[in-house]
Motif scaffolding. Structure first.
Motif, PDB file in Angstrom:
ATOM      1  N   TRP A   1      73.324 -16.361 -16.563  1.00  0.00           N
ATOM      2  CA  TRP A   1      74.143 -16.341 -15.208  1.00  0.00           C
ATOM      3  C   TRP A   1      75.812 -16.654 -15.351  1.00  0.00           C
ATOM      4  O   TRP A   1      76.546 -15.759 -15.970  1.00  0.00           O
ATOM      5  CB  TRP A   1      73.576 -17.472 -14.221  1.00  0.00           C
ATOM      6  CG  TRP A   1      72.276 -17.270 -14.015  1.00  0.00           C
ATOM      7  CD1 TRP A   1      71.181 -18.117 -14.596  1.00  0.00           C
ATOM      8  CD2 TRP A   1      71.664 -16.310 -12.961  1.00  0.00           C
ATOM      9  NE1 TRP A   1      69.959 -17.568 -13.771  1.00  0.00           N
ATOM     10  CE2 TRP A   1      70.304 -16.502 -12.946  1.00  0.00           C
ATOM     11  CE3 TRP A   1      72.208 -15.399 -11.900  1.00  0.00           C
ATOM     12  CZ2 TRP A   1      69.364 -15.870 -12.193  1.00  0.00           C
ATOM     13  CZ3 TRP A   1      71.396 -14.555 -11.242  1.00  0.00           C
ATOM     14  CH2 TRP A   1      69.884 -14.689 -11.429  1.00  0.00           C
TER      15      TRP A   1
ATOM     16  N   SER B   1      77.415 -13.600 -10.451  1.00  0.00           N
ATOM     17  CA  SER B   1      76.866 -14.704 -10.109  1.00  0.00           C
ATOM     18  C   SER B   1      77.703 -15.466  -9.103  1.00  0.00           C
ATOM     19  O   SER B   1      77.261 -16.105  -8.319  1.00  0.00           O
ATOM     20  CB  SER B   1      76.509 -15.525 -11.406  1.00  0.00           C
ATOM     21  OG  SER B   1      75.760 -14.972 -12.266  1.00  0.00           O
TER      22      SER B   1
ATOM     23  N   PHE C   1      72.120 -22.545 -11.683  1.00  0.00           N
ATOM     24  CA  PHE C   1      72.497 -21.508 -12.587  1.00  0.00           C
ATOM     25  C   PHE C   1      72.476 -21.993 -14.067  1.00  0.00           C
ATOM     26  O   PHE C   1      72.258 -21.146 -15.006  1.00  0.00           O
ATOM     27  CB  PHE C   1      73.831 -21.346 -12.588  1.00  0.00           C
ATOM     28  CG  PHE C   1      74.447 -20.171 -11.348  1.00  0.00           C
ATOM     29  CD1 PHE C   1      73.659 -19.208 -10.879  1.00  0.00           C
ATOM     30  CD2 PHE C   1      75.279 -20.519 -10.685  1.00  0.00           C
ATOM     31  CE1 PHE C   1      73.797 -18.473 -10.111  1.00  0.00           C
ATOM     32  CE2 PHE C   1      75.910 -19.708  -9.705  1.00  0.00           C
ATOM     33  CZ  PHE C   1      75.120 -18.680  -9.412  1.00  0.00           C
TER      34      PHE C   1
END
Length: 312
Positions: free
Chosen positions: A163, A173, A142
């Protein structure tokens, strides 16, 4: 003759053996240890939690009985209300997406093709990993600058995303991680249901000219609905009390954008050391799980009666 008549006319049971005295069942010595364990591990902790929720108790301070004051405080706590909303959104997405993708995967893996066993083994590997290890890997993925997800997006011309580092995308996410880990579990449950369906309904449908979608819609889906219900129940309970993945990746951040009831409970009890208020949150979390489970049971019962009525 009179003696014989007297013996016949004598009330029944006079000469019968006296009734045996009551004795405790012989299996009690085996039941008592299990009862002790249940009381010590389940009943006592919950009774003590409820008792703590009725008191104002902070670490280092004496307890003060306040009745339902901790519960009345909850609706006026904006952070708790926000945590409830985050929990419901997270739970709904974490149940629906694995159900959809797990059912699709079960249909695919039920087909007979070469290498099916190897692909099944690879597909179920995510649910065998530990949550903390999964969280560490996905945290690196991420990363806005160094993460592989943004690199893959750049290959198709999509701009990089923040994210878990942006309030608007943090919960989706986290749901992505949850879906990746637990879709294989749903697939295994649904796959067992599909394997139990006899072949005769499909053969009859093919003779009548039904398409693959029609066979799935009117044969497969109704027959695997009990398995879908079980999968939804398991995922719902697990998603509501999810803690490790969220805490390891975001710790409820950014800010409180991904703080669920479990994380807020942890913060109240072990950061602010307010055990009384934290116990009240724990009780509400338990009641929320019971309410959602009861809702699923009601929906399943209505669906069952609908199917029976349609069949009649």
């Amino acid at each position: 003759m009179s003696a014989v008549v007297d013996a016949r006319t004598e009330p029944a049971g006079v000469n019968a053996a006296p009734e045996r005295e009551w004795r405790p069942p012989s299996y009690w010595p085996f039941v008592i240890p299990a009862l002790v364990v249940v009381v010590a591990v389940i009943v006592f902790p919950w009774a003590f939690t409820i008792w703590m929720s009725l008191n104002e108790w902070k670490v280092g301070s004496p307890t003060t009985f306040v009745g339902f004051a901790n519960y009345l405080r909850l609706p006026n706590d904006p952070r708790f209300v926000e945590a409830v909303a985050h929990t419901l959104v997270y739970t709904v997405l974490s149940v629906v997406l694995p159900l959809v993708f797990g059912t699709l995967a079960a249909v695919v893996f039920h087909a007979n093709f070469r290498g099916r066993g190897v692909l099944r083994a690879i597909f179920i590997m995510p649910m065998m990993a530990t949550p903390v290890a999964i969280a560490l890997v996905w945290t690196m993925m991420f990363h806005p600058q160094l993460g592989v997800l943004n690199y893959l997006l750049s290959l198709v011309g999509v701009p990089p995303q923040l994210w878990v580092f942006h309030p608007a995308t943090v919960i989706p996410s986290l749901v992505l991680v949850e879906t990746w880990q637990w879709t294989p579990l749903v697939m295994l449950i649904v796959l067992g249901g599909i394997a139990a369906i006899p072949t005769e309904p499909y053969e009859s449908a093919q003779i009548d000219g039904a398409t693959m979608w029609q066979m799935f819609r009117f044969i497969t889906l109704p027959l695997i609905s009990p398995f879908l219900f079980i999968a939804a129940m398991v995922r719902m309970i697990d998603a509501v009390k999810s803690f490790d993945i969220i805490f390891a990746i975001t710790q409820g951040g950014p800010g409180t954008a991904s703080e669920t009831i479990n994380l807020y409970l942890y913060s109240v009890a072990f950061t602010y050391y307010d055990l009384g208020y934290g116990s009240a949150i724990a009780v509400i979390l338990f009641l929320l799980i019971v309410a959602l489970a009861a809702l699923l049971l009601v929906l399943r019962q209505r669906a069952q009666w609908t199917e029976i009525g349609a069949g009649a």
